[in-house]
Structures are given as structure tokens and as C-alpha cells.
Write an enzyme that holds these catalytic residues in place. Structure first.
Site, mmCIF file in Angstrom:
data_model
loop_
_atom_site.group_PDB
_atom_site.id
_atom_site.type_symbol
_atom_site.label_atom_id
_atom_site.label_comp_id
_atom_site.label_asym_id
_atom_site.label_seq_id
_atom_site.Cartn_x
_atom_site.Cartn_y
_atom_site.Cartn_z
ATOM 1 N N PHE A 187 1.221 5.148 0.794
ATOM 2 C CA PHE A 187 0.663 6.201 1.650
ATOM 3 C C PHE A 187 1.322 7.528 1.277
ATOM 4 O O PHE A 187 2.485 7.551 0.872
ATOM 5 C CB PHE A 187 0.970 5.931 3.131
ATOM 6 C CG PHE A 187 0.314 4.694 3.690
ATOM 7 C CD1 PHE A 187 0.805 3.419 3.410
ATOM 8 C CD2 PHE A 187 -0.803 4.794 4.515
ATOM 9 C CE1 PHE A 187 0.203 2.281 3.929
ATOM 10 C CE2 PHE A 187 -1.418 3.661 5.042
ATOM 11 C CZ PHE A 187 -0.908 2.407 4.741
ATOM 12 N N THR A 222 0.854 -1.196 0.000
ATOM 13 C CA THR A 222 0.000 0.000 0.000
ATOM 14 C C THR A 222 0.884 1.239 0.000
ATOM 15 O O THR A 222 1.896 1.292 0.705
ATOM 16 C CB THR A 222 -0.939 0.010 1.225
ATOM 17 O OG1 THR A 222 -1.770 -1.158 1.164
ATOM 18 C CG2 THR A 222 -1.839 1.242 1.224
HETATM 19 O O1 PRE Z 1 -7.321 -0.609 8.041
HETATM 20 C C1 PRE Z 1 -6.111 -0.386 8.118
HETATM 21 O O2 PRE Z 1 -5.365 -1.037 8.851
HETATM 22 C C2 PRE Z 1 -5.555 0.683 7.315
HETATM 23 O O3 PRE Z 1 -4.497 1.184 7.651
HETATM 24 C C3 PRE Z 1 -6.268 1.117 6.080
HETATM 25 C C4 PRE Z 1 -5.792 0.389 4.827
HETATM 26 C C5 PRE Z 1 -6.392 1.088 3.564
HETATM 27 O O4 PRE Z 1 -7.120 2.044 3.666
HETATM 28 O O5 PRE Z 1 -6.053 0.619 2.465
HETATM 29 C C6 PRE Z 1 -4.335 0.481 4.724
HETATM 30 C C7 PRE Z 1 -3.591 -0.522 4.221
HETATM 31 C C8 PRE Z 1 -4.201 -1.758 3.713
HETATM 32 O O6 PRE Z 1 -4.267 -1.593 2.316
HETATM 33 C C9 PRE Z 1 -5.581 -1.975 4.218
HETATM 34 C C10 PRE Z 1 -6.269 -0.985 4.797
#
Ligand code: PRE
Length: 428
Positions: A303, A301
Site C-alpha cells: 500500500f 499487498t
Molecule cells: O478488499 C479489501 O479488503 C481491500 O483492502 C482491497 C485489496 C486490494 O485492492 O488489493 C487489498 C488487499 C488484498 O490484496 C485484497 C484486496
């Protein structure tokens, strides 16, 4: 056992809340200290009532500021101004640093530190640790991303993405770290929309390998499960694996992964599993039923780090620039815009389109065949160049000629963390 918590200035009364008793106070326990000087330990099954109060206070502060500021004043970046609005700037919360994030074992090494604070933006005004807002509760991947972006920061949990934006705007937090896209699940559209609506600047990016686990209460077996809950992105990232595991479970979306684990634990749900990190399992006393259940082992992911002020772009390391634009004259303009980058050998790393909310439809009337209704979009583009480079400045000058709206969301160092398959296997 009772947790005393007090609402923030402006809301007027004290709250007394009951919290479940527990001896599972983990090493990463969070203490929320109120501005008035008394503190209450946040219970390990989540920061519970304290967090809720803090978050609703954020909302209260946000609505106050919205009411009292004109749109042009809203982002003037003045600490004094915010103090005048809420009578109370910064030092609203004090949280134990996330420190050895991802581990209850203090000897375990921290994840790689590709970016340092000095690379990105000025130090916090209050002279203490950098406060970083994220969406979710402790154990969320966003908290891990905050720790990777700003090692030793104070990570501030927020229940909604918008609250994290507001926390920075209101000087409660110095930065926000928010997910924008995932290698399997795609874009997190909400944050694209919020980037446009708010005036924060992207000052960095961080890419986090995301390693999901299936968590249940101790003693629960897979056969007992009727439901799996998690963040919609996490559910999407594990969809095929859940099917292959033969689980006959309903999928239910909640606000964040760690919050899902906390919910199962606090409600003692023996028929429900959560998809979350191994760190969430530790924090909320859950059992790991299956490990690495994301559909692709290299699940990542991305950020972005947000601040009130932009950073000064440089050319001594790889930079990325994010822009958003709209145009009046139909899709043919898109080609012209993109060619402004192609002619200068500037690579695009991402294009996203979102509905143009102010003007969602364009009508094209033709007397013979009727009225065509085209949808209008805002286009988000990331390109691999720094705004300090002449070629990027020229490209944007050209883009401006074709567009009715153009905003630079930020020019910031690229996350160049070395890629190794092992980094994807475990980030907890
Ligand atoms: O729910 C979490 O733990 C988050 O940090 C959010 C979140 C997102 O929004 O994509 C972050 C990373 C992962 O892809 C899954 C969920």
C-alpha cells in the site's frame, strides 16, 4: 430501528433511513458524527446508511470543487479555500479509532509498527488524531493497512479509490492508504491511473501480509455454496485453492472483501460465501469455513500512503522514490531511461506501464509496407534511493532529457518490517 442521517452542506435535505436491527455491536463499532452535532451509531453490519451518506457527500464536495476551481487552483493546499468552497472544512466525521485493529480482544498485541507518523509527514492541522481514508468497509485489508501505517489513526471508509483521493484533497482526511500491488495478483491498475490524475504525494509505503478466509453464515456447509464473492484481487489470490477445494461455485467480484462479508450477512445469503479477513468474520457475524485460502502463504499487498504535501526526503534510512514518465520517441528511449539508474547503481524495485490515455496510439507510416500502430504508455518506476541523494538527482536530470513528461510521485521511507514466515500466517 432507525438511523437518522443528514447529508452534508450543499445537498440540502435530511434523510431518514431504516437499518436492520441487530445486537451485534462489536468493539470496533464506528460512530459517524455529523458536522451539525448529532450522531448516530453506525450499525455493526457495516456503517450502512451513514457511510453511504458520507461517501456521497464526498462526491458532492468533489464535484463542487471541480466546478469552482480552475486546474491550477485545485491543488493549492489552502484550507481556507476549501472552506470557502464547501463552507465546512475538516471535522466532517468523527470515527472511533481503529485502535486494536484486527482483534476484538483488547489484550492482543498490535501488529509491528515500522513507521511512525513523525517519520512521514507533518501532524494534522486540526490538532486531533490523523484521519486516514481507505477504500472498503471496516474489516477490509486496507483498513488494517491504514492502522499499520498510522497506528491509532481514525480510519475513514470510502466506497471507491477515487473517493479516498478526494477525501484528502478536500481536507476531510489527512492521508489515504491505498493498495498498489499484490505479490500474487499483481498491480492494482486503477490506483496507478489515479495517482497520475490526482496531485497527491506518496509519503510512505506499507506492506501487509494478507491472510484470506472463506466465510459463510453460521450453519452453512461448503456443499451448499453456489457462489463466492469478493474483491477481484482476493478472488485472484485464492483461485487455485478454490479449485483444489472442489467447490463448484461461480466467482463474483465486488468492491471489497469485508463488503462481501457484510453483503452476505445483511442479505442472509445461505448459498454464498465471501473471501475476507477473520476480522470481517467477527464484525459481520460470519463463520470461517476455511482459513488461509490464499494460493501462497506469503501473500503480501503493498500500500502507499498519500498526503497533500510531500515529505522532505532524507538519507538516514532507506528511501524509495516513485516516478512516472512518458516519451515521444518509441521504446528505444526506455532503455536509455533505465540505464540512467543502472549506471548509478540504483536498483529499480518496480516497473509498470499503463496506456497513455491522452495519446494512446502512435502511427508510423512507411510508404512501402503501410502504417504501424504502436501503443503509447506511461511508465511508472520505483527505485531504491532518496531524492536527497545526488545520484538520484543526477539520474532524474538525465531521465528528463529523454522524456516528454516526468513527475516525481514521492520519495519516502521504505517499509523495512522484518520478514518472518509467521507474519504471513495471520494478520487478523
Ligand atoms: O478488499 C479489501 O479488503 C481491500 O483492502 C482491497 C485489496 C486490494 O485492492 O488489493 C487489498 C488487499 C488484498 O490484496 C485484497 C484486496
Amino acid at each position: 430501528m432507525q438511523a437518522l442521517s443528514r447529508p452534508f452542506p450543499g445537498s440540502g435535505s435530511y434523510l431518514v433511513r431504516t437499518r436492520p436491527s441487530s445486537n451485534r455491536v462489536g468493539p470496533n463499532r464506528i460512530i459517524v458524527k455529523c458536522a451539525y452535532g448529532f450522531e448516530s451509531p453506525a450499525f455493526p453490519l457495516g456503517v450502512g446508511s451513514n457511510r453511504a451518506d458520507w461517501q456521497s457527500s464526498c462526491a458532492i464536495l468533489a464535484s463542487k470543487v471541480t466546478q469552482e476551481q480552475s486546474p491550477t487552483q485545485k491543488h493549492d493546499g489552502s484550507a481556507d479555500h476549501v472552506a470557502a468552497v464547501n463552507g465546512h472544512k475538516a471535522a466532517v466525521t468523527e470515527l472511533v479509532p481503529i485502535g486494536n485493529l484486527g482483534s476484538s480482544d483488547n489484550n492482543k498485541p498490535l501488529p509491528p509498527k515500522p513507521l511512525t507518523i513523525s517519520d512521514l509527514a507533518p501532524a494534522p492541522m486540526h490538532g486531533s488524531q490523523l484521519r486516514v481514508a481507505y477504500q472498503g468497509v471496516p474489516g477490509a485489508y486496507s483498513e488494517a493497512a491504514a492502522g499499520k501505517a498510522y497506528p491509532n489513526c481514525e480510519a475513514i471508509p470510502c466506497d471507491q479509490f477515487e473517493v479516498a483521493f478526494q477525501a484528502v484533497e478536500l481536507w476531510i482526511s489527512d492521508r489515504a492508504v491505498l493498495p498498489v500491488e499484490n505479490s500474487l495478483g499483481g498491480s492494482i491498475h486503477r490506483n496507478y491511473d489515479l495517482l497520475l490524475r490526482h496531485r497527491l504525494h506518496i509519503v510512505g509505503e506499507v506492506q501487509l501480509p494478507v491472510h484470506h478466509c472463506l466465510l459463510a453464515l453460521p450453519g452453512v456447509r461448503k456443499e451448499f455454496l453456489t457462489r463466492v464473492i469478493s474483491h477481484p484481487q482476493a478472488l485472484a489470490q485464492c483461485e487455485n485453492t478454490l479449485t483444489k477445494m472442489g467447490l463448484k461455485v461461480a466467482r463474483e467480484a465486488v468492491d471489497d472483501t469485508a463488503g462481501a462479508a457484510e453483503f452476505v450477512a445483511t442479505n442472509n445469503l445461505r448459498d454464498t460465501a465471501a473471501i475476507a479477513s477473520a476480522r470481517a468474520a467477527e464484525l459481520y457475524g460470519m463463520q470461517v469455513l476455511a482459513d488461509g485460502i490464499q494460493d501462497d502463504p506469503s501473500n503480501v499487498t503493498r500500500f502507499v500512503m498519500l498526503a497533500r504535501e510531500p515529505i522532505i526526503p532524507r538519507t538516514d534510512r532507506p528511501f524509495k522514490t516513485s516516478i512516472v514518465f512518458a516519451h515521444d520517441k518509441g521504446m528505444s528511449v526506455l532503455f536509455k531511461v533505465l540505464s540512467a539508474f543502472a549506471f548509478r547503481n540504483i536498483s529499480l524495485t518496480k516497473i509498470e506501464s499503463r496506456p497513455h490515455r491522452n495519446r494512446p496510439i502512435r502511427l508510423v507510416d512507411d510508404a512501402n509496407v503501410g502504417t504501424a500502430k504502436h501503443f503509447e504508455y506511461m511508465f511508472y518506476v520505483d527505485f531504491e534511493a532518496s531524492m536527497a541523494e545526488v545520484r538520484a538527482q543526477n539520474a532524474l536530470a538525465e531521465v528528463q532529457e529523454f522524456t516528454s513528461f516526468l513527475r516525481v510521485l514521492g520519495s519516502y521511507p521504505m517499509d523495512m518490517t522484518p520478514w518472518s514466515p509467521s507474519s504471513c500466517l495471520r494478520e487478523d
